[in-house]
Design a protein around this motif. Structure first.
Motif, short mmCIF file in Angstrom:
data_model
loop_
_atom_site.label_atom_id
_atom_site.label_comp_id
_atom_site.label_asym_id
_atom_site.label_seq_id
_atom_site.Cartn_x
_atom_site.Cartn_y
_atom_site.Cartn_z
N PRO A 54 -5.25 -19.10 1.32
CA PRO A 54 -4.73 -19.04 2.70
C PRO A 54 -3.22 -18.78 2.75
CG PRO A 54 -6.29 -20.84 2.48
CD PRO A 54 -6.04 -20.33 1.09
N ARG A 57 -2.53 -15.11 1.88
CA ARG A 57 -2.88 -14.25 3.00
C ARG A 57 -1.84 -14.35 4.12
NH1 ARG A 57 -7.52 -15.98 3.15
NH2 ARG A 57 -7.43 -17.50 4.84
N GLN A 58 -1.38 -15.56 4.42
CA GLN A 58 -0.39 -15.73 5.47
C GLN A 58 0.93 -15.07 5.09
OE1 GLN A 58 -0.89 -16.89 8.48
NE2 GLN A 58 1.24 -16.48 9.02
N LEU A 61 0.47 -11.35 5.65
CA LEU A 61 0.45 -11.01 7.08
C LEU A 61 1.85 -11.08 7.69
CD1 LEU A 61 -2.79 -12.87 8.20
CD2 LEU A 61 -2.45 -10.39 8.12
N SER A 95 -11.97 -12.69 3.75
CA SER A 95 -10.99 -13.21 4.70
C SER A 95 -9.78 -12.29 4.81
CB SER A 95 -10.54 -14.61 4.29
OG SER A 95 -11.62 -15.52 4.32
N LEU A 96 -9.39 -11.71 3.68
CA LEU A 96 -8.24 -10.79 3.68
C LEU A 96 -8.55 -9.54 4.49
CD1 LEU A 96 -5.40 -10.19 2.51
CD2 LEU A 96 -6.56 -9.03 0.62
N LYS A 98 -10.73 -9.18 6.93
CA LYS A 98 -10.79 -9.53 8.35
C LYS A 98 -9.40 -9.70 8.93
CE LYS A 98 -12.81 -12.85 11.60
NZ LYS A 98 -13.69 -14.04 11.77
N ALA A 99 -8.51 -10.37 8.19
CA ALA A 99 -7.16 -10.64 8.69
C ALA A 99 -6.33 -9.37 8.81
CB ALA A 99 -6.46 -11.63 7.77
N VAL A 100 -6.39 -8.50 7.79
CA VAL A 100 -5.51 -7.32 7.77
C VAL A 100 -6.06 -6.19 8.62
CG1 VAL A 100 -4.53 -5.52 6.28
CG2 VAL A 100 -4.54 -7.90 5.52
N ASN A 103 -8.15 -7.98 12.42
CA ASN A 103 -7.27 -8.72 13.33
C ASN A 103 -5.90 -8.08 13.48
OD1 ASN A 103 -9.37 -10.52 13.54
ND2 ASN A 103 -8.48 -12.06 12.21
N PHE A 104 -5.26 -7.72 12.37
CA PHE A 104 -3.91 -7.15 12.45
C PHE A 104 -3.96 -5.65 12.80
CE2 PHE A 104 -0.05 -5.25 10.65
CZ PHE A 104 0.92 -6.04 11.27
#
Length: 269
Positions: A54, A57-58, A61, A95-96, A98-100, A103-104
């Motif tokens: 986490p 990943r943060q 981001l 998760s990476l 989905k986040a990058v 979502n981003f």
């Protein structure tokens, strides 16, 4: 082919990442993310560490956001295990993505490394992801002569990368060993930047040095994004390099710390 301005690879201050403008896209460039490394260390060495996934990943981001990047370029070893992707590594990569991407809203381009054998099966058909060949590829505007070659560095690069103005690679996890006056030392992540030898590179990719399209590229070796993946002490002769063309193909190269401090020639630090 007319040559444009040399693409500028700009290290992000105090971070193992750089930015580059690729035509319409501003890209963030990193290497050696090693998702799921904690599970790998447990299996490989019996080392028990809580997952830093986490936080990794943060941190990524925040860099994408702060640098206004529309694309993430990963110079290989996005994952950690060599072979299939499962368990904690798969969860972190899911998760990476989905986040990058979801979502981003950034695209991801991966130049696969020696730890990415299962990545094609996991991400190969996903929207927003481009996976390059093992020997890397060219990014940017070829018509304007403004291209960047990207590869992991565990193999010789594809011949077309030698036409680029800049080649970015990872794999080495470059670090420097800094010794004080009483024999103590510390290690710090570092960048390497230098020129390549045309004859050595041409021979390595089985090309004629007199006819190959040669961009006289600057080689940029990026530090590892992962804080737990170790590194090569580039200023210690006995350490040795991992890439098949280093250090022989380096005509000269300077070493820089993450804060931008130039230490001079890497082999004399």
């Amino acid at each position: 082919m007319a040559r444009g301005s040399r693409p500028r690879i700009e290290p992000v201050p105090d971070a193992p990442a750089a930015t580059v403008d690729l035509g319409a896209d501003r890209a963030l460039v990193i290497g050696d993310y090693h998702a799921g490394i904690e599970a790998g260390l447990r299996y490989e060495r019996g080392v028990e560490l809580p997952s830093d996934g986490p936080a990794r990943r943060q941190r990524l981001l925040e860099l994408l956001r702060n640098e206004h990047a529309a694309r993430l370029v990963v110079l290989g070893d996005l994952g950690h295990r060599i072979g299939s992707v499962d368990g904690a590594e798969r969860e972190e990569l899911d998760s990476l993505y989905k986040a990058v991407v979801e979502n981003f809203g950034a695209r991801i381009t991966v130049a696969p490394g020696n730890h990415d054998g299962g990545l094609e099966g996991l991400w190969g058909d996903l929207e927003g992801v481009d996976i390059l060949p093992q020997a890397g590829g060219l990014l940017g505007d070829a018509d304007r002569g403004e291209t960047v070659g990207v590869c992991h560095g565990h193999t010789w690069p594809a011949p077309e990368l030698l036409s680029a103005e800049v080649i970015c690679m990872a794999h080495e996890h470059p670090t420097v060993k800094l010794t004080d006056s009483v024999g103590g030392y510390r290690t710090e992540k570092a960048w390497l930047r230098g020129r390549l030898d045309r004859d050595i590179m041409a021979a390595g990719v089985d090309a004629d040095p007199d006819t190959i399209t040669w961009g006289d590229p600057e080689l940029v070796v990026v530090p590892s994004f992962n804080d737990r993946s170790g590194g090569t002490w580039v200023n210690v002769e006995s350490e040795g390099f991992l890439s098949p063309f280093l250090p022989e193909a380096l005509v000269d190269a300077d070493c820089y710390l993450l804060d931008g401090t130039r230490l001079g020639a890497y082999n004399s630090v």
